[in-house]
Structure formats: C-alpha cells, structure tokens
Design a protein around this motif. Structure first.
Motif, short mmCIF file in Angstrom:
data_model
loop_
_atom_site.label_atom_id
_atom_site.label_comp_id
_atom_site.label_asym_id
_atom_site.label_seq_id
_atom_site.Cartn_x
_atom_site.Cartn_y
_atom_site.Cartn_z
N HIS A 138 0.84 -1.19 0.00
CA HIS A 138 0.00 0.00 0.00
C HIS A 138 0.88 1.25 0.00
O HIS A 138 2.11 1.17 0.04
N GLY A 139 0.25 2.39 -0.03
CA GLY A 139 0.97 3.64 -0.23
C GLY A 139 1.88 4.07 0.88
O GLY A 139 2.67 4.99 0.69
N LEU A 140 1.82 3.46 2.05
CA LEU A 140 2.70 3.82 3.16
C LEU A 140 3.56 2.65 3.62
O LEU A 140 4.10 2.69 4.73
N SER A 141 3.68 1.63 2.79
CA SER A 141 4.46 0.46 3.17
C SER A 141 5.94 0.83 3.35
O SER A 141 6.52 1.48 2.48
N PRO A 142 6.56 0.44 4.47
CA PRO A 142 7.98 0.72 4.66
C PRO A 142 8.85 -0.20 3.81
O PRO A 142 8.47 -1.34 3.53
N ILE A 143 10.00 0.31 3.40
CA ILE A 143 10.99 -0.47 2.65
C ILE A 143 12.20 -0.63 3.56
O ILE A 143 12.83 0.36 3.96
N ILE A 144 12.52 -1.88 3.90
CA ILE A 144 13.54 -2.17 4.91
C ILE A 144 14.57 -3.13 4.34
O ILE A 144 14.23 -4.07 3.62
N THR A 145 15.84 -2.90 4.64
CA THR A 145 16.92 -3.80 4.26
C THR A 145 17.58 -4.35 5.52
O THR A 145 17.21 -3.98 6.64
N ALA A 146 18.57 -5.20 5.31
CA ALA A 146 19.29 -5.78 6.45
C ALA A 146 20.07 -4.72 7.22
O ALA A 146 20.41 -4.93 8.39
N ASP A 147 20.38 -3.59 6.59
CA ASP A 147 21.14 -2.53 7.26
C ASP A 147 20.24 -1.50 7.92
O ASP A 147 20.73 -0.69 8.72
N GLY A 148 18.96 -1.48 7.60
CA GLY A 148 18.07 -0.50 8.22
C GLY A 148 17.02 0.01 7.27
O GLY A 148 16.68 -0.63 6.26
N LEU A 149 16.52 1.20 7.55
CA LEU A 149 15.42 1.79 6.79
C LEU A 149 15.92 2.36 5.48
O LEU A 149 16.86 3.16 5.46
N ALA A 150 15.28 1.98 4.36
CA ALA A 150 15.64 2.49 3.04
C ALA A 150 14.67 3.55 2.55
O ALA A 150 15.07 4.46 1.84
N GLY A 151 13.39 3.46 2.90
CA GLY A 151 12.41 4.43 2.43
C GLY A 151 11.00 3.89 2.61
O GLY A 151 10.74 3.06 3.49
N ARG A 152 10.08 4.36 1.78
CA ARG A 152 8.70 3.89 1.86
C ARG A 152 8.06 3.97 0.48
O ARG A 152 8.57 4.62 -0.44
N VAL A 153 6.91 3.31 0.34
CA VAL A 153 6.16 3.29 -0.91
C VAL A 153 5.34 4.57 -1.04
O VAL A 153 4.73 5.03 -0.07
N LEU A 154 5.34 5.13 -2.24
CA LEU A 154 4.52 6.31 -2.54
C LEU A 154 3.21 5.92 -3.21
O LEU A 154 2.14 6.38 -2.81
N GLU A 155 3.28 5.09 -4.25
CA GLU A 155 2.10 4.68 -5.00
C GLU A 155 2.16 3.18 -5.23
O GLU A 155 3.21 2.64 -5.58
N ALA A 156 1.02 2.52 -5.04
CA ALA A 156 0.93 1.08 -5.28
C ALA A 156 0.01 0.83 -6.47
O ALA A 156 -1.17 1.20 -6.44
N HIS A 157 0.54 0.23 -7.50
CA HIS A 157 -0.22 -0.15 -8.69
C HIS A 157 -0.50 -1.66 -8.62
O HIS A 157 -0.01 -2.34 -7.71
#
Length: 308
Positions: A138-157
C-alpha cells in the motif's frame, strides 16, 4: 614442382593492397567530423560487434548473479542460525503469554522485493518495486533492508509500486535514540559540495546532547515505520538555537545506490495503541562514522560544544 607458398608476387601484392586499404580507411575515419564518426561506430557496434557486446553483457550479468547468490547464501545461513538459536525462546515466550493471558506479539507481514532505479533525470530518489497492491503493498508500506530503513512506498499499482528512498525531499521519519530517551524528526539534507547526502535530526532539546556514533532508530510513532529499525548514526552537531533546541547530522546506515533487494510491508496486524517492534532483528554492533562526518562542521557559527 611449385614451391610452398604459391605465387609469391601475387601474395605480396594482395597484402600490400589490403594494408593500403586499411590505411586509407583509417585516415578517412580520422578526418571525418565527430558526429559521423559516432554514427559509424554505433552502426558497427549494432551489427558486426553486436555478438561480442552481447557476450560481454551476459558474462557481466553472470558475474553479478554469482556475487548476489553468494551474498544471499550468507544471509540465509545467518538467518537459519538465528532461527535455530532463538526458536526455543520464541516458543517459551508464546507459552508464557498464553498462560498469563497477554495478547499475542505484534506481527507484520513482509515480502521480498527487487528494487530498480528508473534512471531518468529527476528521479534520483525514486525506486520501482516489483510488487503492487495485488500482493498487499500500500501507499505507506515501509521499505527495509538488512542494514536498516531504506524508504517507503509512494504509490501502489496492481503489480508494481513506486517508492522513495531517504534522500527524497519529502522523506521524514520519527526517530529516537537507541535507549529510547530522546526523540526527533529526520529529513534529508545535502552535504557540502563533494560530500555525500545525509540526514538532519531536529527537535532535540537544547540541554540534551547526543554523542557522535549514537544510533538513531525509528520510534514507531505515526504508524508508518515499525519501531526499532536503524536509520543512521549521529555524525556531528549541525545547528544550535541557544536555549531551545539542537540539530544533528545523521549518516544513514543504508546507501540508496546499493539497494537491489529489500523487504516491503504488506500487512499490519498491530491493534489500536500497539506498535510493531523490529529492534531485536538488527545487530547492535557499532559501525564507524564516515570521515566526512568528522570533517563536517556545523552549519552555523556554534561549535561542537554548542557555543558560538
């Protein structure tokens, strides 16, 4: 009987003509303007040299896949060891919570995604994920890697998503010190010319001081990012408003250009007032502060001690 080598005169004449033709062709290509030179070179690459270019691309892709396979194998081995070591404790925790009537542990569901860069001008902070809302993104899903926080989702198609990394101008995250004593907000801030991008932490009270190297993690406030995900380490004082607050440079634990695979949140089963806490999934080993953090001075006049 004819000698070995055939008619020597004809062979020498042919070689001389070939050499002269090559010399004239080289001189011709050398003297023509740059534009036609590039057009001819592109044509040769797309025709005569195309098989060699394809072979080289295939070899590079194979080497890259080999390196990624080794890295993923090491991560899987580490994960298997962690699960084996913690499985008894997890089961014991579950049984104790049932016995004393506590609610189940907060859980989030995550899916592995491939992260791609659009590559066009103006989309340096934008990423494309190969999962969409059909898979629960969804539009606020967090994006996470093994090193930490990378960002978040803006738009989900339907089958892909557009996201941003922490260098995006609109990125903000509520963070706290690892001990949970100090809270603030981080946002992107470009460094001086020639330096790497970094974050700036604001909202720290004036009488509270953060030491260089202090790990800042997500606080879980706001309901976007789970609690306990590493964001970056303090790398120097950025600004002081005497009597009010301090701002600090934060050097992120995740380099956006290195992110090719990540986890994206696809469901949140946390109930009202509950927070998903991922702090136990990340190691607490200290990581070095970049040299640029030691060289970067405050943005204004105050020194490291907060005085002008």
């Amino acid at each position: 009987m004819r000698e070995y080598g055939g008619a020597g005169g004809n062979g020498l004449r042919t070689q001389f003509l070939l050499a002269a033709a090559c010399l004239l062709a080289g001189l011709f290509f050398y003297l023509i303007p740059t534009g036609p030179q590039q057009n001819i070179a592109s044509g040769i690459r797309l025709t005569l040299l195309r098989p060699f270019v394809d072979i080289r691309s295939a070899l590079s892709a194979a080497r890259s896949m080999g390196r990624e396979a080794d890295m993923l194998r090491a991560q899987v081995d580490s994960l298997r060891a962690w699960v084996a070591n913690n499985a008894p404790a997890i089961e014991e925790n579950r049984r104790l919570r049932v016995l004393i009537g506590l609610a189940p542990l907060v859980e989030r569901s995550y899916r592995a995604v491939s992260v791609h860069r659009p590559g066009n001008l103006g989309s340096q902070s934008t990423v494309v994920l190969d999962l969409g809302h059909e898979q629960g993104v969804h539009g606020l899903s967090p994006i996470i890697t093994a090193d930490g926080l990378a960002g978040r989702v803006l738009e989900a198609h339907p089958s892909l998503s557009i996201g941003m990394d922490w260098s995006h101008p609109d990125f903000r995250a509520s963070v706290m010190s690892e001990d949970g004593e100090l809270y603030g907000i981080v946002g992107p801030e470009p460094a001086a010319f020639g330096g790497a991008e970094r974050l700036i932490l604001t909202g720290i009270p004036y009488f509270n001081v953060l030491e260089d190297g202090t790990l800042m993690v997500t606080s879980g406030r706001g309901g976007v990012y789970p609690r306990g995900v590493p964001v970056g380490r303090i790398g120097g004082l950025a600004e002081v408003e005497e009597g009010w607050h301090r701002s600090y440079w934060v050097y992120p634990t995740v380099h956006p250009a290195s992110v090719t695979h990540a986890l994206v949140g696809v469901a949140d089963t946390a109930g009202p007032g509950e927070e998903a806490d991922l702090s136990s999934l990340f190691p607490r080993a200290a990581s070095p502060i970049p040299d640029s953090a030691r060289q970067a001075g405050p943005r204004g006049a105050p020194g490291a001690d907060g005085r002008g």
